[in-house]
Design an enzyme around this catalytic site. Structure first.
Site, short mmCIF file in Angstrom:
data_model
loop_
_atom_site.label_atom_id
_atom_site.label_comp_id
_atom_site.label_asym_id
_atom_site.label_seq_id
_atom_site.Cartn_x
_atom_site.Cartn_y
_atom_site.Cartn_z
N GLY A 42 75.67 28.24 63.66
CA GLY A 42 74.25 28.20 63.34
C GLY A 42 73.55 27.34 64.38
O GLY A 42 73.99 26.23 64.67
N ALA A 43 72.50 27.87 64.96
CA ALA A 43 71.84 27.17 66.06
C ALA A 43 71.40 25.77 65.66
O ALA A 43 71.64 24.79 66.38
CB ALA A 43 70.64 27.98 66.55
N TYR A 111 76.00 40.65 62.96
CA TYR A 111 75.50 39.81 61.88
C TYR A 111 75.59 40.53 60.53
O TYR A 111 75.29 41.71 60.42
CB TYR A 111 74.04 39.44 62.13
CG TYR A 111 73.81 38.58 63.34
CD1 TYR A 111 74.12 37.23 63.33
CD2 TYR A 111 73.26 39.12 64.51
CE1 TYR A 111 73.90 36.43 64.44
CE2 TYR A 111 73.05 38.33 65.63
CZ TYR A 111 73.37 37.00 65.58
OH TYR A 111 73.16 36.21 66.69
N TYR A 112 75.98 39.77 59.52
CA TYR A 112 75.97 40.24 58.14
C TYR A 112 75.27 39.15 57.32
O TYR A 112 75.89 38.36 56.62
CB TYR A 112 77.41 40.47 57.65
CG TYR A 112 78.17 41.44 58.52
CD1 TYR A 112 78.11 42.82 58.29
CD2 TYR A 112 78.90 40.98 59.62
CE1 TYR A 112 78.80 43.71 59.12
CE2 TYR A 112 79.58 41.87 60.45
CZ TYR A 112 79.52 43.23 60.19
OH TYR A 112 80.18 44.11 61.02
N ARG A 113 73.94 39.12 57.47
CA ARG A 113 73.18 38.01 56.91
C ARG A 113 71.99 38.47 56.06
O ARG A 113 71.29 37.63 55.49
CB ARG A 113 72.69 37.10 58.04
CG ARG A 113 71.64 37.73 58.91
CD ARG A 113 71.47 37.09 60.28
NE ARG A 113 71.31 35.66 60.29
CZ ARG A 113 71.23 34.94 61.44
NH1 ARG A 113 71.32 35.56 62.61
NH2 ARG A 113 71.08 33.64 61.38
N LYS A 232 65.72 26.85 81.05
CA LYS A 232 67.14 26.82 81.44
C LYS A 232 67.46 28.07 82.24
O LYS A 232 67.24 29.18 81.75
CB LYS A 232 68.02 26.75 80.20
CG LYS A 232 67.74 25.56 79.28
CD LYS A 232 68.40 25.74 77.92
CE LYS A 232 67.72 26.85 77.12
NZ LYS A 232 68.35 27.06 75.80
N GLY A 261 76.69 29.12 71.96
CA GLY A 261 76.51 27.74 71.51
C GLY A 261 76.10 26.77 72.59
O GLY A 261 75.69 25.64 72.30
N ASP A 264 72.41 25.57 72.37
CA ASP A 264 72.20 24.58 71.31
C ASP A 264 72.69 23.21 71.76
O ASP A 264 72.05 22.19 71.51
CB ASP A 264 72.93 24.99 70.04
CG ASP A 264 72.57 26.40 69.58
OD1 ASP A 264 71.40 26.79 69.76
OD2 ASP A 264 73.45 27.08 69.04
#
Length: 356
Positions: A42-43, A111-113, A232, A261, A264
């Site tokens: 999770g960010a 994703y399965y959200r 960035k 990741g 983050d």
């Protein structure tokens, strides 16, 4: 009460969804591998965990399903030293799930959200008492894509004009195309980002969203209002724009196990550096150092170098940072992850402290 600038001492509160993540062990694939590795992803919680690693007080606010995955996520984030006491357990909605599919051209994420516990978050979470002492609220562009109530959450957070906020707001654009209906992300994310105090965006995602010919300066033209904008440029460099200030620091060359990741981690390192002393060169360097720890592991959260190594890297002269070729030349002692090789080039600006 108006927040001081730069942000004063106080917790950093990160709000957003964290899911259970499944990934095969390299070199296996999802289709052929015999087992999948379980982690959390999770960010916002990634940022919170790295902030805690760097010695800052970090709070994560969210919702999880009242299920084994949710309990695992909560325990993992808490184990990193993050305050999770404000994370709600939802008895009716599940914890979100993602599956990483590594490949020769990069890692795809499935994703399965939909209908997850965190997708039911709304503006009310901003009334949490933990925000009362916060120095900074960290949000990302993932949250407004999850549901109308999540979009309303971010909208409410940014509705108060910057000079009147009780805390600064950090916003990572974090564009996830799979979450947005076609043609909607560019306008929404630009509007939200331009109202934040501190903004992070990758040059590649800015080009995808707002124009293929953009450079870092062009992104600043599109987002003129944030007090700090950090662009960035992949593994090459990052540029911070302030009030008449532009600072670029080249990235450390690092062996990449998986890139997921790293953005983050960079945001956490930069915010930690900013809250530490406001020096933009140090903040950008700490962002690069922290990002390298995420690049070195399959999961989103990797171990930082030893504190002494970090301090030595932050204390290098511009020339030493630019000419750094081996761990020994940087005064590096063995740690995990190793920072190896030399950056693409040197820093381009002298030290400048962020001004009010």
């Amino acid at each position: 009460m108006t927040a001081p600038w730069p942000p004063a001492a106080g917790p950093v509160v990160c709000v957003g969804e964290t899911m259970t993540a499944l990934a095969p062990e390299p070199p296996d694939s999802v289709e052929t591998g015999e087992s999948l590795r379980l982690s959390v992803a999770g960010a916002e919680s990634n940022v919170a965990m790295y902030l805690a690693d760097l010695g800052l007080a970090a709070v994560w606010l969210s919702a999880l399903g009242d299920d084994p995955f949710g309990r695992r996520v909560r325990a993992a984030v808490a184990a990193a030293g993050v305050d999770v006491s404000g994370v709600r357990s939802d008895p009716n909605r599940p914890t979100g799930l993602l599956v990483k599919e590594p490949g020769p051209t990069g890692t795809r994420v499935h994703y399965y959200r939909r209908g997850s516990a965190a997708s039911a978050l709304g503006p009310g979470i901003l009334d949490d008492p933990r925000l009362g002492s916060a120095a900074l609220l960290h949000l990302t562009g993932v949250t407004p894509a999850l549901s109308p109530s999540c979009a309303a959450l971010v909208e409410r957070a940014l509705a108060t004009p910057a000079p009147d906020r009780p805390y600064a707001i950090s916003f990572d654009v974090n564009h996830r195309p799979a979450l947005w209906p076609d043609g909607t992300a560019a306008t929404v994310l630009r509007d939200l980002a331009d109202r934040a105090d501190i903004v992070f965006v990758g040059l590649d995602e800015a080009q995808h969203l707002w124009g293929a010919d953009l450079d870092a300066g062009g992104v600043r033209t599109l987002l003129p209002h944030p007090r700090l904008l950090v662009v960035k440029d992949g593994g090459r460099a990052a540029t911070a724009f302030g009030d008449g200030t532009q600072v670029t620091v080249e990235a450390l060359r690092t062996e990449v196990v998986e890139p997921v990741g790293a953005g983050d981690a960079f945001a956490a390192g930069f915010l930690a550096g900013l809250l530490r002393d406001g020096d933009l060169i140090s903040a950008l360097r700490l962002g690069h150092i922290t990002a390298a720890s995420a690049l070195s592991v399959i999961g989103d959260h990797g171990p930082l170098p030893e504190a002494g190594t970090v301090e030595r890297l932050l204390g290098l002269t511009e020339r030493a940072w630019a000419e750094r070729n081996t761990p020994e030349r940087a005064g590096h002692t063995p740690s995990s992850p190793p920072l190896t090789g030399r950056p693409e080039a040197g820093t381009r600006c002298a030290h400048r402290r962020w001004r009010r």
